[in-house]
Design an enzyme around this catalytic site. Structure first.
Site, PDB file in Angstrom:
ATOM      1  N   ILE A   1       0.818  -1.232   0.000  1.00 15.79           N
ATOM      2  CA  ILE A   1       0.000   0.000   0.000  1.00 15.79           C
ATOM      3  C   ILE A   1       0.849   1.278   0.000  1.00 15.79           C
ATOM      4  CG2 ILE A   1      -2.163  -0.904   0.938  1.00 15.79           C
ATOM      5  CD1 ILE A   1      -1.214   0.179   3.702  1.00 15.79           C
TER       6      ILE A   1
ATOM      7  N   HIS B   1       8.600 -11.196   4.478  1.00 16.07           N
ATOM      8  CA  HIS B   1       7.968 -10.846   3.208  1.00 16.07           C
ATOM      9  C   HIS B   1       9.021 -10.563   2.154  1.00 16.07           C
ATOM     10  CE1 HIS B   1       8.345  -7.271   5.759  1.00 16.07           C
ATOM     11  NE2 HIS B   1       8.575  -6.582   4.651  1.00 16.07           N
TER      12      HIS B   1
HETATM   13  P1  AMP Z   1       9.834  -3.782   5.157  1.00 16.60           P
HETATM   14  O1  AMP Z   1       9.416  -4.459   6.470  1.00 16.60           O
HETATM   15  O2  AMP Z   1      10.657  -2.560   5.382  1.00 16.60           O
HETATM   16  O3  AMP Z   1      10.465  -4.747   4.191  1.00 16.60           O
HETATM   17  O4  AMP Z   1       8.528  -3.263   4.458  1.00 16.60           O
HETATM   18  C1  AMP Z   1       7.224  -3.468   4.912  1.00 16.60           C
HETATM   19  C2  AMP Z   1       6.305  -3.147   3.769  1.00 16.60           C
HETATM   20  O5  AMP Z   1       4.989  -3.501   4.130  1.00 16.60           O
HETATM   21  C3  AMP Z   1       6.292  -1.673   3.375  1.00 16.60           C
HETATM   22  O6  AMP Z   1       6.649  -1.548   2.003  1.00 16.60           O
HETATM   23  C4  AMP Z   1       4.861  -1.259   3.632  1.00 16.60           C
HETATM   24  O7  AMP Z   1       4.382  -0.331   2.697  1.00 16.60           O
HETATM   25  C5  AMP Z   1       4.118  -2.572   3.557  1.00 16.60           C
HETATM   26  N1  AMP Z   1       2.860  -2.603   4.286  1.00 16.60           N
HETATM   27  C6  AMP Z   1       2.674  -2.291   5.585  1.00 16.60           C
HETATM   28  N2  AMP Z   1       1.375  -2.455   5.934  1.00 16.60           N
HETATM   29  C7  AMP Z   1       0.736  -2.890   4.806  1.00 16.60           C
HETATM   30  C8  AMP Z   1      -0.607  -3.240   4.503  1.00 16.60           C
HETATM   31  N3  AMP Z   1      -1.570  -3.171   5.422  1.00 16.60           N
HETATM   32  N4  AMP Z   1      -0.905  -3.641   3.254  1.00 16.60           N
HETATM   33  C9  AMP Z   1       0.065  -3.707   2.307  1.00 16.60           C
HETATM   34  N5  AMP Z   1       1.350  -3.401   2.529  1.00 16.60           N
HETATM   35  C10 AMP Z   1       1.690  -2.989   3.762  1.00 16.60           C
END
Ligand code: AMP
Ligand code: ZN
Length: 139
Positions: free
Chosen positions: A31, A99
């Protein structure tokens, strides 16, 4: 895991733009996309990082990445796709549920900063010693 945002997405407690799901993995759109089509692939079984992932879930994520990279290429025709995965706060992991990011890049997009590090020749003695340490620790 109760207070994990990605577990809640898998359970449908938090909405998401789902693009793929099988028995082991779930994939959805980020998002806060760095680029159009920025997609996240997660294991359904909660694991915080690469050290907690089972071999089976790692294989399932890799297989899904291959499938989704194909789908993204077909749908968006990018010039390249960066696969990025962070482990630990020290490297800015924000969501503590494993992820894999798939980030498509178009020809005329600005350079992705995380793919553009400068090549600086290392000290071969140090590289060799570090490599030996890692090789000795492989089990
Ligand atoms: P990172 O932990 O730094 O690898 O990135 C976490 C990712 O999760 C970021 O790019 C956020 O934009 C994404 N993110 C966090 N919450 C959501 C959500 N509810 N839906 C989709 N993506 C998310
Ligand atoms: Zn979780």
């Amino acid at each position: 895991m109760d207070d994990c945002i990605f577990c809640k997405i898998i359970n449908g407690e938090i909405p998401s733009v789902k693009v793929y799901e099988d028995d082991r993995v779930f994939a959805f759109e980020d998002i806060n996309p760095i680029r159009d089509g920025h997609t996240l692939i997660i294991p359904k079984s909660h694991a915080e990082n690469i050290w907690e992932m089972s071999a089976e879930d790692m294989a399932a994520v890799a297989k899904a990445a291959r499938k989704l990279a194909g789908a993204i290429r077909k749908a968006l025709d990018p010039a390249g796709i960066a696969c990025l995965q962070l482990n630990g706060r020290a490297v800015n992991q924000l969501v503590m549920h494993y992820h894999l990011h798939l980030i498509p890049q178009k020809e005329d997009d600005p350079e992705l900063t995380m793919t553009a590090w400068k090549l600086v020749a290392g000290d071969m003695d140090r590289i060799g010693k570090t490599g030996e340490k890692i090789a000795a620790a492989v089990s």
